[in-house]
Scaffold this active site. Sequence first.
Site, mmCIF file in Angstrom:
data_model
loop_
_atom_site.group_PDB
_atom_site.id
_atom_site.type_symbol
_atom_site.label_atom_id
_atom_site.label_comp_id
_atom_site.label_asym_id
_atom_site.label_seq_id
_atom_site.Cartn_x
_atom_site.Cartn_y
_atom_site.Cartn_z
ATOM 1 N N ASP A 55 0.886 -1.164 0.000
ATOM 2 C CA ASP A 55 0.000 0.000 0.000
ATOM 3 C C ASP A 55 0.928 1.218 0.000
ATOM 4 O O ASP A 55 1.782 1.349 0.880
ATOM 5 C CB ASP A 55 -0.858 -0.033 1.276
ATOM 6 C CG ASP A 55 -1.885 1.092 1.311
ATOM 7 O OD1 ASP A 55 -1.581 2.185 0.805
ATOM 8 O OD2 ASP A 55 -2.971 0.863 1.862
ATOM 9 N N SER A 133 -1.943 15.346 -12.614
ATOM 10 C CA SER A 133 -3.195 15.437 -13.389
ATOM 11 C C SER A 133 -3.342 16.872 -13.871
ATOM 12 O O SER A 133 -2.784 17.796 -13.253
ATOM 13 C CB SER A 133 -4.377 15.089 -12.485
ATOM 14 O OG SER A 133 -5.597 15.488 -13.088
ATOM 15 N N TYR A 146 -8.484 16.285 -4.337
ATOM 16 C CA TYR A 146 -7.813 15.716 -5.515
ATOM 17 C C TYR A 146 -6.961 16.792 -6.191
ATOM 18 O O TYR A 146 -5.775 16.576 -6.461
ATOM 19 C CB TYR A 146 -8.847 15.139 -6.494
ATOM 20 C CG TYR A 146 -8.227 14.379 -7.643
ATOM 21 C CD1 TYR A 146 -7.683 13.111 -7.455
ATOM 22 C CD2 TYR A 146 -8.159 14.933 -8.918
ATOM 23 C CE1 TYR A 146 -7.102 12.415 -8.509
ATOM 24 C CE2 TYR A 146 -7.587 14.246 -9.976
ATOM 25 C CZ TYR A 146 -7.060 12.982 -9.766
ATOM 26 O OH TYR A 146 -6.482 12.295 -10.816
ATOM 27 N N ALA A 148 -5.785 19.499 -4.940
ATOM 28 C CA ALA A 148 -4.684 19.898 -4.053
ATOM 29 C C ALA A 148 -3.547 18.877 -4.091
ATOM 30 O O ALA A 148 -2.368 19.257 -4.182
ATOM 31 C CB ALA A 148 -5.196 20.064 -2.624
ATOM 32 N N LYS A 150 -2.808 16.780 -6.465
ATOM 33 C CA LYS A 150 -2.165 16.730 -7.785
ATOM 34 C C LYS A 150 -1.306 17.974 -8.031
ATOM 35 O O LYS A 150 -0.265 17.898 -8.674
ATOM 36 C CB LYS A 150 -3.219 16.536 -8.881
ATOM 37 C CG LYS A 150 -3.910 15.178 -8.818
ATOM 38 C CD LYS A 150 -2.907 14.038 -8.945
ATOM 39 C CE LYS A 150 -3.531 12.665 -8.912
ATOM 40 N NZ LYS A 150 -2.554 11.573 -9.010
HETATM 41 N N1 LIG Z 1 -7.861 8.128 -15.409
HETATM 42 C C1 LIG Z 1 -7.745 9.448 -15.510
HETATM 43 O O1 LIG Z 1 -8.530 10.134 -16.216
HETATM 44 C C2 LIG Z 1 -6.630 10.164 -14.812
HETATM 45 C C3 LIG Z 1 -6.407 11.514 -15.129
HETATM 46 C C4 LIG Z 1 -5.395 12.199 -14.494
HETATM 47 C C5 LIG Z 1 -4.595 11.556 -13.575
HETATM 48 N N2 LIG Z 1 -4.827 10.243 -13.279
HETATM 49 C C6 LIG Z 1 -3.967 9.611 -12.278
HETATM 50 O O2 LIG Z 1 -3.362 8.481 -12.842
HETATM 51 C C7 LIG Z 1 -3.098 7.510 -11.830
HETATM 52 C C8 LIG Z 1 -3.687 6.169 -12.240
HETATM 53 O O3 LIG Z 1 -5.080 6.329 -12.395
HETATM 54 P P1 LIG Z 1 -5.998 5.258 -13.132
HETATM 55 O O4 LIG Z 1 -7.049 6.039 -13.809
HETATM 56 O O5 LIG Z 1 -5.174 4.306 -13.915
HETATM 57 O O6 LIG Z 1 -6.663 4.552 -11.876
HETATM 58 P P2 LIG Z 1 -7.108 3.026 -11.581
HETATM 59 O O7 LIG Z 1 -7.431 2.334 -12.851
HETATM 60 O O8 LIG Z 1 -8.122 3.119 -10.501
HETATM 61 O O9 LIG Z 1 -5.768 2.370 -11.022
HETATM 62 C C9 LIG Z 1 -5.228 2.751 -9.808
HETATM 63 C C10 LIG Z 1 -4.109 1.794 -9.451
HETATM 64 O O10 LIG Z 1 -3.553 2.248 -8.231
HETATM 65 C C11 LIG Z 1 -3.593 1.185 -7.285
HETATM 66 N N3 LIG Z 1 -3.768 1.760 -5.961
HETATM 67 C C12 LIG Z 1 -4.758 2.557 -5.505
HETATM 68 N N4 LIG Z 1 -4.564 2.863 -4.232
HETATM 69 C C13 LIG Z 1 -3.398 2.257 -3.864
HETATM 70 C C14 LIG Z 1 -2.657 2.190 -2.659
HETATM 71 N N5 LIG Z 1 -3.061 2.796 -1.558
HETATM 72 N N6 LIG Z 1 -1.504 1.471 -2.650
HETATM 73 C C15 LIG Z 1 -1.079 0.829 -3.755
HETATM 74 N N7 LIG Z 1 -1.739 0.852 -4.910
HETATM 75 C C16 LIG Z 1 -2.887 1.556 -4.957
HETATM 76 C C17 LIG Z 1 -4.734 0.277 -7.736
HETATM 77 O O11 LIG Z 1 -4.557 -1.077 -7.306
HETATM 78 P P3 LIG Z 1 -5.201 -1.673 -5.940
HETATM 79 O O12 LIG Z 1 -6.625 -1.167 -5.874
HETATM 80 O O13 LIG Z 1 -5.075 -3.130 -6.074
HETATM 81 O O14 LIG Z 1 -4.374 -1.156 -4.821
HETATM 82 C C18 LIG Z 1 -4.565 0.361 -9.243
HETATM 83 O O15 LIG Z 1 -3.547 -0.506 -9.671
HETATM 84 C C19 LIG Z 1 -3.708 8.094 -10.545
HETATM 85 O O16 LIG Z 1 -2.708 8.734 -9.807
HETATM 86 C C20 LIG Z 1 -4.710 9.109 -11.058
HETATM 87 O O17 LIG Z 1 -4.969 10.135 -10.137
HETATM 88 C C21 LIG Z 1 -5.828 9.541 -13.865
#
Ligand SMILES: NC(=O)c1ccc[n+]([C@@H]2O[C@H](COP(=O)([O-])OP(=O)(O)OC[C@H]3O[C@@H](n4cnc5c(N)ncnc54)[C@H](OP(=O)(O)O)[C@@H]3O)[C@@H](O)[C@H]2O)c1
Length: 250
Positions: A55, A133, A146, A148, A150
Amino acid sequence: MKSVFITGGTTGIGMELAKLYALKGWRVGVCGRDEKKFTENFRPQFKNVSFFHADVSNREELKNAIKTFSKIDGLDLLIANAGIGYKFKTKVPDFEQSYHMVHINLLGVMYAFEAALDVMIPKGSGQIVAISSIAGYLGLPGVSAYSATKAAVLKFCESLHLDLKQFNIHVTAICPGFVETPLTARNNHSMPFLVKAPRAAELISRAIEKRKMVYAFPFFFSSLVRILGAIPRTWYKYFMKIKMFNYSRE
Ligand SMILES: NC(=O)c1ccc[n+]([C@@H]2O[C@H](COP(=O)([O-])OP(=O)(O)OC[C@H]3O[C@@H](n4cnc5c(N)ncnc54)[C@H](OP(=O)(O)O)[C@@H]3O)[C@@H](O)[C@H]2O)c1
């Protein structure tokens, strides 16, 4: 063989990045809290990807995972990707959820950088990347915590980009717009210029290769957001009344 450790690499952007680097022949380590997601998404094809149960909000757990992974043949690249996001349904933020988000989205990135630097500074080279982000450019309604976290990650990376160059360590902040992943699948608002996750991984890996300080995408949407971040706040308040930007109205 080159090696990359990706936090939160079991789904979404992190998973696509892990697959992309694995297909390039890199040794890949991913961490997450749920090994089932890893098994479903990586087995049996991706033999050069290993899972670490960690985690990111647990400093020791994450440090041990990155240390164990790096023991085999070092660490060339760290991608601090793990993050969570949700919209507050009320005008007053849910502070418990806000603290939880700070632990994961901000401290989780710092813990990952700390562990990677323990390996990279003695080695004299490396690259570290965080997924911020475009929300980091703006104080958006409904997502105060969120935005803040980022913004903090973005500034943390900009400073370190300047500080760590002398150690031959390159730091990049990535600022995606909307990407189609399990995180955004929960959104019930419109997501302009939505990018598919494999395309996002491709764009991110190119920016990493170019050792950019900050990379925001997609181009048009991120440019618009950066302009909104720079204009006088009186104008910003006016633009935030437009539905396209004001998600809390939907
Ligand atoms: N999708 C978008 O539109 C978008 C846009 C801008 C930025 N982002 C950023 O990109 C990153 C990835 O986002 P995503 O959209 O790919 O999200 P996602 O599909 O929900 O994937 C999140 C990943 O992080 C892991 N995770 C979450 N909490 C965790 C913790 N406490 N410890 C370890 N692993 C953890 C999850 O696995 P487990 O649940 O198994 O732990 C999963 O592998 C994030 O930082 C998000 O803020 C996303």
